[in-house]
Design a protein around this motif. Structure first.
Motif, PDB file in Angstrom:
ATOM      1  N   ARG A 132     -23.303  -4.405 -10.443  1.00 15.90           N
ATOM      2  CA  ARG A 132     -24.362  -3.212 -11.265  1.00 15.90           C
ATOM      3  C   ARG A 132     -25.449  -3.027 -10.299  1.00 15.90           C
ATOM      4  NH1 ARG A 132     -28.932  -5.462 -13.714  1.00 15.90           N
ATOM      5  NH2 ARG A 132     -29.082  -7.390 -14.053  1.00 15.90           N
ATOM      6  N   SER A 161     -17.231  -1.876 -11.260  1.00 11.81           N
ATOM      7  CA  SER A 161     -17.157  -2.673 -12.356  1.00 11.81           C
ATOM      8  C   SER A 161     -17.639  -3.991 -12.283  1.00 11.81           C
ATOM      9  CB  SER A 161     -15.885  -2.563 -13.372  1.00 11.81           C
ATOM     10  OG  SER A 161     -15.072  -2.818 -12.422  1.00 11.81           O
ATOM     11  N   ARG A 184     -27.635 -11.324  -5.695  1.00  6.42           N
ATOM     12  CA  ARG A 184     -28.022  -9.743  -5.399  1.00  6.42           C
ATOM     13  C   ARG A 184     -28.046  -9.546  -4.059  1.00  6.42           C
ATOM     14  NH1 ARG A 184     -32.667 -12.438  -8.015  1.00  6.42           N
ATOM     15  NH2 ARG A 184     -34.333 -12.305  -6.456  1.00  6.42           N
ATOM     16  N   ASP A 194     -26.426  -8.809 -19.992  1.00  4.98           N
ATOM     17  CA  ASP A 194     -27.833  -9.026 -19.661  1.00  4.98           C
ATOM     18  C   ASP A 194     -28.497  -9.755 -20.628  1.00  4.98           C
ATOM     19  OD1 ASP A 194     -27.638  -7.913 -17.092  1.00  4.98           O
ATOM     20  OD2 ASP A 194     -29.026  -6.196 -17.203  1.00  4.98           O
ATOM     21  N   ASP A 248     -21.563  -9.679 -10.717  1.00  2.00           N
ATOM     22  CA  ASP A 248     -21.025 -10.404 -11.951  1.00  2.00           C
ATOM     23  C   ASP A 248     -21.091 -11.668 -11.551  1.00  2.00           C
ATOM     24  OD1 ASP A 248     -21.338  -8.117 -13.470  1.00  2.00           O
ATOM     25  OD2 ASP A 248     -19.179  -7.774 -13.364  1.00  2.00           O
ATOM     26  N   TRP A 262     -26.523  -6.121  -8.259  1.00  2.00           N
ATOM     27  CA  TRP A 262     -26.355  -7.390  -8.860  1.00  2.00           C
ATOM     28  C   TRP A 262     -24.708  -7.749  -8.855  1.00  2.00           C
ATOM     29  CZ3 TRP A 262     -30.038 -10.836 -10.426  1.00  2.00           C
ATOM     30  CH2 TRP A 262     -31.526 -10.346 -10.265  1.00  2.00           C
ATOM     31  N   ASP A 277     -29.112  -1.518  -9.904  1.00  2.00           N
ATOM     32  CA  ASP A 277     -30.624  -1.637 -10.532  1.00  2.00           C
ATOM     33  C   ASP A 277     -31.599  -1.221  -9.596  1.00  2.00           C
ATOM     34  OD1 ASP A 277     -32.749  -1.945 -12.122  1.00  2.00           O
ATOM     35  OD2 ASP A 277     -32.730  -3.994 -12.511  1.00  2.00           O
ATOM     36  N   THR A 337     -29.883  -2.394 -20.765  1.00  2.00           N
ATOM     37  CA  THR A 337     -28.930  -1.354 -20.373  1.00  2.00           C
ATOM     38  C   THR A 337     -27.614  -1.576 -19.859  1.00  2.00           C
ATOM     39  OG1 THR A 337     -30.768  -0.332 -19.525  1.00  2.00           O
ATOM     40  CG2 THR A 337     -28.897   0.360 -18.549  1.00  2.00           C
ATOM     41  N   PHE A 338     -27.246  -3.103 -19.366  1.00  2.00           N
ATOM     42  CA  PHE A 338     -26.260  -3.317 -18.894  1.00  2.00           C
ATOM     43  C   PHE A 338     -25.617  -4.669 -19.507  1.00  2.00           C
ATOM     44  CE2 PHE A 338     -28.348  -1.783 -15.025  1.00  2.00           C
ATOM     45  CZ  PHE A 338     -27.505  -0.917 -14.666  1.00  2.00           C
TER      46      PHE A 338
END
Length: 186
Positions: A160, A157, A131, A72, A169, A167, A162, A68-69
């Motif tokens: 992310r 941005s 995370r 990943d 970057d 999470w 989930d 999805t991301f």
């Protein structure tokens, strides 16, 4: 898989990865997890000879749509390159380099004697991915603040969401002991 070099002579990395992960092999049931990152490392001294099993376009679509991301799934290539430093008859792994280009993975010259550092970089980039677990799953992240020093304000941005996990970057992970403040819409 059998250890050694007595197997079939054509390198079929694309076909092997696709069969193992997308092909529904019962031996691999439970290996692929939708909620986990996936790194694929192609290691070969020749070009991919998978043919149409799957086709190049089917595989490239799968590579870019499986997760999805963005980021990943990363394909890394330890292959012969156009600037290969060895004198052996190494064939440039153009298709493997293409998979790497599509996913932002690492490119390592198969003839480079120092593979350790680049492979460790792949491992650390994933294992150090920080995370934060929230008490409830928000509908949207508004802002994340790493309370430094210096204080760093991150936007949606840079992280992310989930479920109830935020999470970070790779380049914006909080440092040990740093307070993280998450502003979100419940």
């Amino acid at each position: 898989a059998n250890l050694g070099n007595n197997g079939f002579y054509d390198e079929k990395g694309r076909g092997a990865v696709y069969a193992a992960i997308a092909g529904g092999l019962t031996e691999n049931a439970g290996f692929y997890r939708a909620d986990a990152t996936l790194d694929i490392i192609f290691l070969t001294d020749e070009e991919d000879a998978s043919g149409q099993n799957p086709s190049l376009s089917v595989f490239e679509t799968w590579l870019t749509s499986t997760k999805t991301f963005e980021g990943d799934l990363r394909a890394h290539a330890v292959v012969g390159t156009s600037n290969s430093i060895c004198s052996l008859s190494i064939v440039e792994g153009e298709q493997y380099i293409g998979y790497r280009d599509l996913t932002g993975g690492e490119l390592i010259d198969i003839c480079d004697p120092s593979w350790v550092a680049p492979l460790e970089n792949i491992f650390h980039a994933r294992s150090n991915g920080a995370r934060v677990q929230l008490a409830q799953a928000p509908s949207a992240i508004v802002q994340v603040i790493l309370e430094g020093p210096p204080e760093v304000v991150l936007g949606p941005s840079d992280v992310r969401l989930d479920g109830s996990t935020v999470w970070f970057d790779q380049g914006v992970s909080p440092q040990p002991g740093e307070t993280v403040r998450v502003i979100y819409t419940p």
